[in-house]
Every structure is written in C-alpha cells, then in structure tokens.
Design a protein around this motif. Structure first.
Motif, PDB file in Angstrom:
ATOM      1  N   ILE A  73       0.664  -1.592   0.187  1.00  0.00           N
ATOM      2  CA  ILE A  73      -0.394  -0.125  -0.018  1.00  0.00           C
ATOM      3  C   ILE A  73       0.904   1.128  -0.035  1.00  0.00           C
ATOM      4  CG2 ILE A  73      -1.918   1.444   0.708  1.00  0.00           C
ATOM      5  CD1 ILE A  73      -2.847  -1.339   2.083  1.00  0.00           C
ATOM      6  N   LEU A  74       2.351   1.335   0.697  1.00  0.00           N
ATOM      7  CA  LEU A  74       3.116   2.056   0.630  1.00  0.00           C
ATOM      8  C   LEU A  74       3.730   2.286  -0.424  1.00  0.00           C
ATOM      9  CD1 LEU A  74       4.315   1.854   4.347  1.00  0.00           C
ATOM     10  CD2 LEU A  74       2.872   3.526   4.066  1.00  0.00           C
ATOM     11  N   SER A  75       4.063   1.767  -1.201  1.00  0.00           N
ATOM     12  CA  SER A  75       4.130   1.562  -2.286  1.00  0.00           C
ATOM     13  C   SER A  75       3.610   2.222  -3.204  1.00  0.00           C
ATOM     14  CB  SER A  75       4.805  -0.103  -2.976  1.00  0.00           C
ATOM     15  OG  SER A  75       5.895  -0.241  -2.396  1.00  0.00           O
ATOM     16  N   LEU A  76       2.244   1.946  -2.979  1.00  0.00           N
ATOM     17  CA  LEU A  76       1.349   2.407  -3.959  1.00  0.00           C
ATOM     18  C   LEU A  76       0.990   3.865  -4.104  1.00  0.00           C
ATOM     19  CD1 LEU A  76      -0.694   1.788  -6.041  1.00  0.00           C
ATOM     20  CD2 LEU A  76      -2.656   1.312  -4.059  1.00  0.00           C
ATOM     21  N   ILE A  77       1.180   4.481  -3.185  1.00  0.00           N
ATOM     22  CA  ILE A  77       1.413   5.646  -2.630  1.00  0.00           C
ATOM     23  C   ILE A  77       2.554   6.437  -3.344  1.00  0.00           C
ATOM     24  CG2 ILE A  77       1.043   7.355  -0.505  1.00  0.00           C
ATOM     25  CD1 ILE A  77      -0.269   6.112   0.195  1.00  0.00           C
ATOM     26  N   ILE A  93       8.666  13.170  -0.577  1.00  0.00           N
ATOM     27  CA  ILE A  93       8.229  12.889   0.223  1.00  0.00           C
ATOM     28  C   ILE A  93       7.789  11.866  -0.441  1.00  0.00           C
ATOM     29  CG2 ILE A  93       5.421  12.836   0.412  1.00  0.00           C
ATOM     30  CD1 ILE A  93       6.428  16.106   0.274  1.00  0.00           C
ATOM     31  N   ALA A  94       7.823  11.423  -1.771  1.00  0.00           N
ATOM     32  CA  ALA A  94       7.506  10.366  -2.314  1.00  0.00           C
ATOM     33  C   ALA A  94       8.695   9.173  -1.740  1.00  0.00           C
ATOM     34  CB  ALA A  94       8.104  10.305  -4.127  1.00  0.00           C
ATOM     35  N   VAL A  95      10.050   9.294  -2.072  1.00  0.00           N
ATOM     36  CA  VAL A  95      10.692   7.933  -1.511  1.00  0.00           C
ATOM     37  C   VAL A  95      10.840   7.777  -0.572  1.00  0.00           C
ATOM     38  CG1 VAL A  95      12.062   8.636  -3.334  1.00  0.00           C
ATOM     39  CG2 VAL A  95      13.215   9.454  -1.313  1.00  0.00           C
ATOM     40  N   ARG A 102       9.721  -0.194   1.380  1.00  0.00           N
ATOM     41  CA  ARG A 102      11.038  -1.155   1.441  1.00  0.00           C
ATOM     42  C   ARG A 102      11.021  -1.749   3.565  1.00  0.00           C
ATOM     43  NH1 ARG A 102       9.619  -1.376  -2.510  1.00  0.00           N
ATOM     44  NH2 ARG A 102      10.893  -0.829  -4.729  1.00  0.00           N
ATOM     45  N   ALA A 103      10.837  -0.891   4.192  1.00  0.00           N
ATOM     46  CA  ALA A 103      10.784  -1.101   5.550  1.00  0.00           C
ATOM     47  C   ALA A 103       9.949  -2.226   5.926  1.00  0.00           C
ATOM     48  CB  ALA A 103      10.606  -0.128   6.549  1.00  0.00           C
ATOM     49  N   PHE A 104       8.859  -1.963   5.827  1.00  0.00           N
ATOM     50  CA  PHE A 104       7.779  -3.300   6.167  1.00  0.00           C
ATOM     51  C   PHE A 104       7.937  -4.644   5.457  1.00  0.00           C
ATOM     52  CE2 PHE A 104       5.728   0.576   8.452  1.00  0.00           C
ATOM     53  CZ  PHE A 104       5.141   0.019   9.232  1.00  0.00           C
ATOM     54  N   ALA A 105       8.445  -4.025   4.257  1.00  0.00           N
ATOM     55  CA  ALA A 105       8.250  -5.853   2.896  1.00  0.00           C
ATOM     56  C   ALA A 105       9.695  -6.410   3.831  1.00  0.00           C
ATOM     57  CB  ALA A 105       8.724  -4.810   1.675  1.00  0.00           C
ATOM     58  N   GLU A 169       1.188  -2.996  -8.561  1.00  0.00           N
ATOM     59  CA  GLU A 169       1.169  -3.073  -6.854  1.00  0.00           C
ATOM     60  C   GLU A 169      -0.112  -3.353  -6.523  1.00  0.00           C
ATOM     61  OE1 GLU A 169       3.268  -2.746  -4.718  1.00  0.00           O
ATOM     62  OE2 GLU A 169       4.652  -2.536  -5.419  1.00  0.00           O
ATOM     63  N   ILE A 170      -1.290  -3.253  -6.951  1.00  0.00           N
ATOM     64  CA  ILE A 170      -2.638  -3.014  -6.936  1.00  0.00           C
ATOM     65  C   ILE A 170      -3.183  -4.514  -6.996  1.00  0.00           C
ATOM     66  CG2 ILE A 170      -5.490  -3.073  -7.535  1.00  0.00           C
ATOM     67  CD1 ILE A 170      -4.217  -0.543  -8.542  1.00  0.00           C
ATOM     68  N   ILE A 171      -2.757  -5.464  -7.809  1.00  0.00           N
ATOM     69  CA  ILE A 171      -2.144  -6.604  -8.411  1.00  0.00           C
ATOM     70  C   ILE A 171      -2.061  -7.431  -7.011  1.00  0.00           C
ATOM     71  CG2 ILE A 171      -2.026  -9.060  -9.582  1.00  0.00           C
ATOM     72  CD1 ILE A 171      -2.387  -6.891 -12.036  1.00  0.00           C
ATOM     73  N   ILE A 172      -0.736  -7.371  -6.505  1.00  0.00           N
ATOM     74  CA  ILE A 172      -0.271  -8.247  -5.478  1.00  0.00           C
ATOM     75  C   ILE A 172      -0.888  -8.104  -4.201  1.00  0.00           C
ATOM     76  CG2 ILE A 172       2.297  -8.199  -4.112  1.00  0.00           C
ATOM     77  CD1 ILE A 172       3.529  -7.171  -6.553  1.00  0.00           C
TER      78      ILE A 172
END
Length: 400
Positions: A73-77, A93-95, A102-105, A169-172
């Motif tokens: 969800i964070l990657s999608l944002i 802000i995007a990075v 990446r931290a949560f993954a 990202e939506i599919i994943i």
C-alpha cells in the motif's frame, strides 16, 4: 512452499525489478538531478532507518501477511506521487513512502516461508529454502529488470513504467490477501498491554539475543558494510555506465540489470554447494563468509578502473555473483541461529544495518560530488568498507 506463494513472490520480485534499471533516471525526470541525488537517496535511507526495526517487531506482533500488504500500500502511494512529481520536495516525499514500504516488506514474507519450512523439515536443510527464495527473487527481478529496461527505452519519461508499477502493486495487494493464510504465526506478547510497551519489551529481548549470539552479532555488523557496497552500486551504476554508451543504446541498462540477478542466482547455487562442503567445519565456513564480504568491496574497485562498457558489464556481473554466494551462507547460518518469535525483528535489524550503510554512502557521495567527479566514489566506498570489515574481524574474532 505452495505454488501460490511462489507465484506471489515471483510477481513481487518482478515488481521490484522493473524500477531497478532506471531508478535514478526516473528521479531525474521527476524533480531530481545528479547534484541532488545524494539528498533523495538520503531521504529514502532515513525513512527506512526510522521504520526498519519497528516494522519487524510489528510483523512479529500482528503477523507477516498484514505487514506485507501494508508495505505494498505504501509502495502504491509512492509511485502515485512520483508519477505526479515535478519538484524535488514532492519527489523526496515520494521516496520517503518508498523507503517506508521497503522497511515493512523486509523479512515479512521471508520469515513466514522460513518458519513454515522449519516446521515441516527442521533446520538441517535451511540452505534449501534459502536457495529457493534466492532463485525466485533472482528470476523475478531478472524478468522485471528486462521489462523495465525495455519500457524505459520505449518511453524516456517513464510514465508507462510507473503506470505498470501502480497496477502491479494493486494486483499484489489483492493476491496477497487471497493466497497467504497465516494461521500459526509466531506472534508474541498478545497481552492487553499497549503497543509501545510490547515494542519496548521485544526490543530489549532482540538486542539481548543479538549480543549473546556471536554469529548473529557479526552478521548484523557486517550488514553495515554490505549496505555501503550495495548502495554504492544501486545509486551510481546507471550514471556511470551511460558514460560508456550512446543515448541510442540506453536499452542496455535493462540487460546489465538482468545480469545482476543471474549473478545472484548463480552465486546462491554456488554458495549452497560451498556451505554443504564446509558446514561440518564451522571455522572454515565463517572464513569463507568473511572472504566473500571482503571480496565484494574489492570488486567495486574494478568499476573505478573500468574504461569501457564491456569491462563494466563483466565487473558488474562478478559483483552480484559474489553477493549471491555470501548471502546464501549468511542466511543459512542466520536462520538456524534465531528464534521464530524474533525472526522478523532480527531480519529488520539486519536490513536496518544495510540501510545505515546506505546513509554512509549518501554522506560520502554528498562530499565527493561537491569536490570531484563521481568515479571517485568507486574507490572511496570500498576503502571505507574494507577498513570497517578489518575492525569487525579484529574486535570479534582475532581479539576474542
């Protein structure tokens, strides 16, 4: 490992690989520049550093699946912000969101797959699951890098690529919710206490486990050095390589990225063979691990002396071959040495150390780019890495 999990992990790796060949070039198109690249990567690293350990502990508390879904969800944002960015501040802000994802993954699904394997097969064949995970990751990122390089060649604004990432990202997210069934996690501290108290208590236990297990402590410390090498490669390889080729050959970026994942996959298989050969001789296994970690920064120096694209490509492949060997040995020893209840947390500590190494690279890059050319980073970063490795070996092995 269930087939559905393999498909998910391959698709996830493809999604990660797509952006690899053109990451810094995307930044340049959406508000960044070579002069501000160190700040962009620094913001990414700070985001990961702040969230890395809490994300691992949260995975241990609430489950790997929820944290993995949150990461996407964070990657999608992040990708949505990048595609709409035309300024440095919006890009930063995007990075930050990308770093949080990446931290949560890190370690969430990996921890789950390792625990399922141990439950079924025990710890004796951990090298098997680590090799499988490495090959899946290598194949997926290989395919993603090839696709990303091709799409970047077709559209140098990278809009098509970013739209594809948003869709993936939506599919994943939905596929993860459907196929991951986490009924028996090693979630700890399910008491009616505050999240802060649970985080604090778990942090103390994780720190104690790392301090009291010498090999785990060494791996965490060596991860700092690994982070310096990896962030140097990932941040500066594209801008270095394009100096050797004409603009019409930018499609080679995808080919070079693909070679990296072939190298990691091949290195993992070589590492599995070496580990089986040496695991009865723990001392030699540890020496081989140190050797691969020293050899990686040494190979970075090869980029400094490269004078054409062919030698760059060869050296780039060799770096990832060495990385694959070292990772297999490291992961096998690590997972056999830690408890399920702290697995995601310790993986996050290691990922944190790697990202801290990225901060060191950002700091070095900021100084170097203000005073000299980019090529010097391929000499300075390895020297710093080798010095730190020597200090670790002296402190925790030679003086022990």
């Amino acid at each position: 490992m269930p087939l559905s999990h393999k498909i998910l992990l391959i698709f996830n790796a493809i999604s990660v690989g797509i952006i690899v060949p053109v990451l810094t070039l995307i930044f340049f198109q959406h508000g960044g520049s070579s002069e501000t690249l160190w700040a962009i990567m620094g913001a990414y690293s700070v985001s990961v550093v702040i969230l890395e350990i809490p994300s691992g502990m949260i995975a241990d508390f609430i489950g790997r699946k929820k944290v993995f879904v949150l990461s996407h969800i964070l990657s999608l944002i992040s990708f949505f912000l990048i595609i709409n960015s035309n300024s440095l501040w919006l890009l930063i802000i995007a990075v930050i969101f990308l770093g949080a994802s990446r931290a949560f993954a890190s370690g969430s699904v990996e921890a789950l797959e390792v625990e399922l394997f141990i439950k079924k097969n025990g710890v004796e064949k951990l090298d098997t699951i680590n090799n499988i995970l490495s090959i899946i990751d290598s194949v997926g990122t290989f395919l993603g890098a090839a696709l990303g390089g091709f799409l970047g060649y077709l559209d140098n604004t990278y809009t098509i690529l970013l739209i594809l990432l948003i869709i993936s990202e939506i599919i994943i997210i939905f596929f993860s919710m459907a196929v991951i069934h986490e009924t028996n996690t090693s979630v700890v501290y399910r008491l009616e206490t505050s999240l802060w108290k649970r985080l604090k208590a778990n942090l103390l236990l994780v720190i104690a486990e790392i301090k009291n297990t010498r090999i785990v402590l060494n791996i965490v410390l060596m991860s700092l050095v690994l982070g310096i090498s990896l962030s140097t490669i990932e941040t500066y390889w594209q801008s270095t390589f394009i100096r050797y080729i004409s603009p019409q050959k930018n499609w080679l970026l995808g080919i070079i990225s693909c070679s990296a994942y072939i190298g990691v996959g091949l290195g993992s298989s070589v590492g599995k063979y070496c580990f089986n050969l040496l695991k009865k001789h723990r001392k030699y296994a540890k020496i081989s691990y140190y050797f691969t970690r020293v050899l990686l920064p040494v190979s970075l120096m090869g980029i400094y002396i490269c004078k054409n694209g062919i030698w760059f490509a060869v050296n780039y492949f060799v770096m990832y071959l060495i990385l694959g060997v070292g990772n297999l040995v490291e992961n096998t020893v690590l997972h056999a040495s830690i408890q399920n209840s702290h697995r995601a947390s310790i993986l996050s500590c290691i990922s944190l150390a790697i990202k801290a190494g990225g901060l060191v690279t950002s700091f070095l890059g900021g100084i170097i780019l203000k005073n000299t050319e980019i090529a010097i980073i391929w000499l300075v970063a390895p020297i710093v890495s080798i010095f730190i490795i020597a200090c670790i070996i002296y402190k925790f092995d030679l003086s022990a």
